[in-house]
Scaffold this motif. Structure first.
Motif, PDB file in Angstrom:
ATOM      1  N   LYS A  36       0.634  -1.217   0.014  1.00  0.00           N
ATOM      2  CA  LYS A  36       0.008  -0.034  -0.062  1.00  0.00           C
ATOM      3  C   LYS A  36       0.765   1.123   0.012  1.00  0.00           C
ATOM      4  O   LYS A  36       2.046   1.282   0.663  1.00  0.00           O
ATOM      5  CB  LYS A  36      -0.930   0.102   1.193  1.00  0.00           C
ATOM      6  CG  LYS A  36      -2.128  -1.068   1.103  1.00  0.00           C
ATOM      7  CD  LYS A  36      -3.039  -0.684   2.414  1.00  0.00           C
ATOM      8  CE  LYS A  36      -4.392  -1.503   2.105  1.00  0.00           C
ATOM      9  NZ  LYS A  36      -3.912  -2.850   2.084  1.00  0.00           N
ATOM     10  N   LYS A  38       4.037  -0.143  12.243  1.00  0.00           N
ATOM     11  CA  LYS A  38       2.673  -0.747  12.417  1.00  0.00           C
ATOM     12  C   LYS A  38       2.253  -1.316  11.032  1.00  0.00           C
ATOM     13  O   LYS A  38       1.647  -2.249  10.931  1.00  0.00           O
ATOM     14  CB  LYS A  38       1.687  -0.324  12.994  1.00  0.00           C
ATOM     15  CG  LYS A  38       2.150   0.149  14.636  1.00  0.00           C
ATOM     16  CD  LYS A  38       1.029   0.757  15.429  1.00  0.00           C
ATOM     17  CE  LYS A  38       1.138   0.918  16.810  1.00  0.00           C
ATOM     18  NZ  LYS A  38       0.381   1.364  17.615  1.00  0.00           N
ATOM     19  N   MET A  39       2.601  -0.773   9.961  1.00  0.00           N
ATOM     20  CA  MET A  39       2.089  -0.986   8.496  1.00  0.00           C
ATOM     21  C   MET A  39       2.953  -1.833   7.721  1.00  0.00           C
ATOM     22  O   MET A  39       4.313  -1.206   7.729  1.00  0.00           O
ATOM     23  CB  MET A  39       1.401   0.330   7.963  1.00  0.00           C
ATOM     24  CG  MET A  39       0.020   0.761   8.399  1.00  0.00           C
ATOM     25  SD  MET A  39      -0.419   1.965   7.435  1.00  0.00           S
ATOM     26  CE  MET A  39      -2.233   2.200   8.398  1.00  0.00           C
ATOM     27  N   ASN A  87      -3.124   4.695  -1.852  1.00  0.00           N
ATOM     28  CA  ASN A  87      -4.235   4.158  -1.468  1.00  0.00           C
ATOM     29  C   ASN A  87      -4.944   5.050  -0.492  1.00  0.00           C
ATOM     30  O   ASN A  87      -6.192   4.818  -0.162  1.00  0.00           O
ATOM     31  CB  ASN A  87      -3.905   2.982  -0.913  1.00  0.00           C
ATOM     32  CG  ASN A  87      -3.243   1.845  -1.687  1.00  0.00           C
ATOM     33  OD1 ASN A  87      -1.897   1.738  -1.837  1.00  0.00           O
ATOM     34  ND2 ASN A  87      -4.104   1.033  -2.735  1.00  0.00           N
ATOM     35  N   TYR A 104      -3.544   8.291  12.924  1.00  0.00           N
ATOM     36  CA  TYR A 104      -3.115   6.796  12.930  1.00  0.00           C
ATOM     37  C   TYR A 104      -4.520   5.997  12.803  1.00  0.00           C
ATOM     38  O   TYR A 104      -4.937   5.145  11.693  1.00  0.00           O
ATOM     39  CB  TYR A 104      -2.161   6.386  13.403  1.00  0.00           C
ATOM     40  CG  TYR A 104      -1.865   4.861  12.987  1.00  0.00           C
ATOM     41  CD1 TYR A 104      -1.084   4.650  11.820  1.00  0.00           C
ATOM     42  CD2 TYR A 104      -2.302   3.782  13.856  1.00  0.00           C
ATOM     43  CE1 TYR A 104      -0.741   3.105  11.708  1.00  0.00           C
ATOM     44  CE2 TYR A 104      -1.961   2.389  13.384  1.00  0.00           C
ATOM     45  CZ  TYR A 104      -1.066   2.274  12.153  1.00  0.00           C
ATOM     46  OH  TYR A 104      -1.041   0.652  11.818  1.00  0.00           O
ATOM     47  N   SER A 105      -5.191   6.123  13.791  1.00  0.00           N
ATOM     48  CA  SER A 105      -6.626   5.385  13.967  1.00  0.00           C
ATOM     49  C   SER A 105      -7.356   5.558  12.745  1.00  0.00           C
ATOM     50  O   SER A 105      -7.979   4.698  12.318  1.00  0.00           O
ATOM     51  CB  SER A 105      -7.062   5.676  15.316  1.00  0.00           C
ATOM     52  OG  SER A 105      -7.710   6.860  15.422  1.00  0.00           O
ATOM     53  N   HIS A 106      -7.489   6.907  12.301  1.00  0.00           N
ATOM     54  CA  HIS A 106      -8.480   7.265  11.248  1.00  0.00           C
ATOM     55  C   HIS A 106      -7.911   6.539  10.074  1.00  0.00           C
ATOM     56  O   HIS A 106      -8.579   5.882   9.362  1.00  0.00           O
ATOM     57  CB  HIS A 106      -8.495   8.573  11.066  1.00  0.00           C
ATOM     58  CG  HIS A 106      -9.447   9.137  11.904  1.00  0.00           C
ATOM     59  ND1 HIS A 106     -10.908   9.409  11.743  1.00  0.00           N
ATOM     60  CD2 HIS A 106      -9.292   9.979  13.297  1.00  0.00           C
ATOM     61  CE1 HIS A 106     -11.526  10.071  12.440  1.00  0.00           C
ATOM     62  NE2 HIS A 106     -10.464  10.271  13.626  1.00  0.00           N
ATOM     63  N   SER A 152      -5.862   3.992   9.856  1.00  0.00           N
ATOM     64  CA  SER A 152      -5.844   2.460   9.781  1.00  0.00           C
ATOM     65  C   SER A 152      -7.517   1.795   9.270  1.00  0.00           C
ATOM     66  O   SER A 152      -7.469   0.866   8.848  1.00  0.00           O
ATOM     67  CB  SER A 152      -5.481   1.850  11.351  1.00  0.00           C
ATOM     68  OG  SER A 152      -5.647   0.445  11.325  1.00  0.00           O
ATOM     69  N   GLU A 153      -8.187   2.558  10.127  1.00  0.00           N
ATOM     70  CA  GLU A 153      -9.723   2.087  10.028  1.00  0.00           C
ATOM     71  C   GLU A 153     -10.051   2.470   8.397  1.00  0.00           C
ATOM     72  O   GLU A 153     -10.797   1.561   7.971  1.00  0.00           O
ATOM     73  CB  GLU A 153     -10.591   3.129  10.981  1.00  0.00           C
ATOM     74  CG  GLU A 153     -10.686   2.498  12.417  1.00  0.00           C
ATOM     75  CD  GLU A 153     -11.140   1.304  12.482  1.00  0.00           C
ATOM     76  OE1 GLU A 153     -12.172   0.946  11.852  1.00  0.00           O
ATOM     77  OE2 GLU A 153     -10.513   0.567  13.277  1.00  0.00           O
ATOM     78  N   TYR A 154      -9.500   3.575   7.821  1.00  0.00           N
ATOM     79  CA  TYR A 154     -10.053   3.552   6.433  1.00  0.00           C
ATOM     80  C   TYR A 154      -9.375   2.516   5.593  1.00  0.00           C
ATOM     81  O   TYR A 154     -10.236   1.932   4.747  1.00  0.00           O
ATOM     82  CB  TYR A 154      -9.448   4.999   6.052  1.00  0.00           C
ATOM     83  CG  TYR A 154      -9.697   5.100   4.630  1.00  0.00           C
ATOM     84  CD1 TYR A 154     -10.644   5.734   3.921  1.00  0.00           C
ATOM     85  CD2 TYR A 154      -8.717   4.864   3.524  1.00  0.00           C
ATOM     86  CE1 TYR A 154     -10.967   5.656   2.656  1.00  0.00           C
ATOM     87  CE2 TYR A 154      -8.735   4.922   2.292  1.00  0.00           C
ATOM     88  CZ  TYR A 154     -10.086   5.569   1.754  1.00  0.00           C
ATOM     89  OH  TYR A 154     -10.150   5.833   0.469  1.00  0.00           O
ATOM     90  N   LEU A 155      -8.204   2.099   5.767  1.00  0.00           N
ATOM     91  CA  LEU A 155      -7.570   0.968   5.243  1.00  0.00           C
ATOM     92  C   LEU A 155      -8.079  -0.162   5.090  1.00  0.00           C
ATOM     93  O   LEU A 155      -8.184  -1.062   4.437  1.00  0.00           O
ATOM     94  CB  LEU A 155      -5.991   0.882   5.437  1.00  0.00           C
ATOM     95  CG  LEU A 155      -4.895   2.214   4.908  1.00  0.00           C
ATOM     96  CD1 LEU A 155      -3.769   2.053   5.080  1.00  0.00           C
ATOM     97  CD2 LEU A 155      -5.459   2.271   3.425  1.00  0.00           C
ATOM     98  N   LYS A 156      -8.927  -0.405   6.430  1.00  0.00           N
ATOM     99  CA  LYS A 156      -9.381  -1.753   6.427  1.00  0.00           C
ATOM    100  C   LYS A 156     -10.863  -1.717   5.803  1.00  0.00           C
ATOM    101  O   LYS A 156     -11.387  -2.966   5.393  1.00  0.00           O
ATOM    102  CB  LYS A 156      -9.909  -1.706   8.020  1.00  0.00           C
ATOM    103  CG  LYS A 156      -8.835  -2.031   8.964  1.00  0.00           C
ATOM    104  CD  LYS A 156      -9.249  -2.142  10.423  1.00  0.00           C
ATOM    105  CE  LYS A 156      -8.068  -2.464  11.394  1.00  0.00           C
ATOM    106  NZ  LYS A 156      -8.534  -2.499  12.776  1.00  0.00           N
TER     107      LYS A 156
END
Length: 205
Positions: free
Chosen positions: A43, A73-74, A119, A197-199, A201-205
């Motif tokens: 990504k 983390k990614m 992405n 980062y939480s936003h 991470s959630e978006y990429l899920k």
């Protein structure tokens, strides 16, 4: 748009659009591939850490910390877009694996083409945020002194906004007014890299 209706012009509801010539797209893809060998395999996260108005900038140290979290983390590459004077972009890229700065290396259309390869994109409230949406990409916009009512927000349904609910917001259209909170501008400075980062991470899920 109302005045244009009598001329037969109506909004199609599709938002803004930038037409990028194919030769520029291919040139940018080759440029990215030469610097990010694994960009087709992972990504690609775009970061836009600058802004024309200093009062609308999430601090560079926060983008630095966000880059570190992503690197840790990614399994992703990070592409940083910026201007020639945004020297901090290169400083961020030097510190982390899979983080690459293209600041000062791309023109406007080339920057648009680079963002079209991403992405997900994390951006300050600035013109390039709207450019990203105009190439069909959702953004995670970091908002400080500006507001939805001022017409500054992203428009795509998939885009997200990171902001703090504060009584002093909004204070100005472009963040150029003095901050009445002792100049501390908590509307931006108190947004943590972990929250952004939480936003992401959630978006990429």
């Amino acid at each position: 748009l109302k005045p244009l209706k009598e001329y037969g012009v109506e909004y199609d509801g599709k938002g803004t659009e930038i037409i990028i010539p194919e030769n520029i797209r291919e040139k940018v893809k080759k440029n990215i591939a030469s610097k990010i060998p694994s960009y087709k395999k992972k990504k690609l996260i775009g970061l836009i850490p600058s802004a024309q108005w200093p009062g609308k900038r999430w601090p560079a140290k926060q983008f630095d910390a966000l880059s570190g979290i992503i690197a840790e983390k990614m399994d992703a590459n990070v592409l940083i877009i910026g201007g020639k004077k945004d020297f901090f972009c290169e400083d961020i890229a030097k510190k982390y694996k899979n983080v690459y700065s293209f600041a000062g290396q791309l023109g406007m259309l080339e920057s648009a083409a680079a963002l079209a390869e991403c992405n997900a994109i994390v951006s300050n409230d600035t013109g390039m945020m709207h450019v990203a949406e105009a190439v069909g990409k959702d953004v995670i916009g970091i908002m400080g002194p500006t507001s939805y009512e001022f017409g500054c927000y992203p428009y795509r349904k998939g885009s997200r906004v990171v902001e703090l609910d504060m009584w002093c917001r909004p204070c100005s259209k472009n963040g150029q007014g003095p901050c009445i909170r002792w100049g501390r501008r908590p509307c931006l400075n108190d947004i943590t890299p972990e929250l952004v980062y939480s936003h992401l991470s959630e978006y990429l899920k």
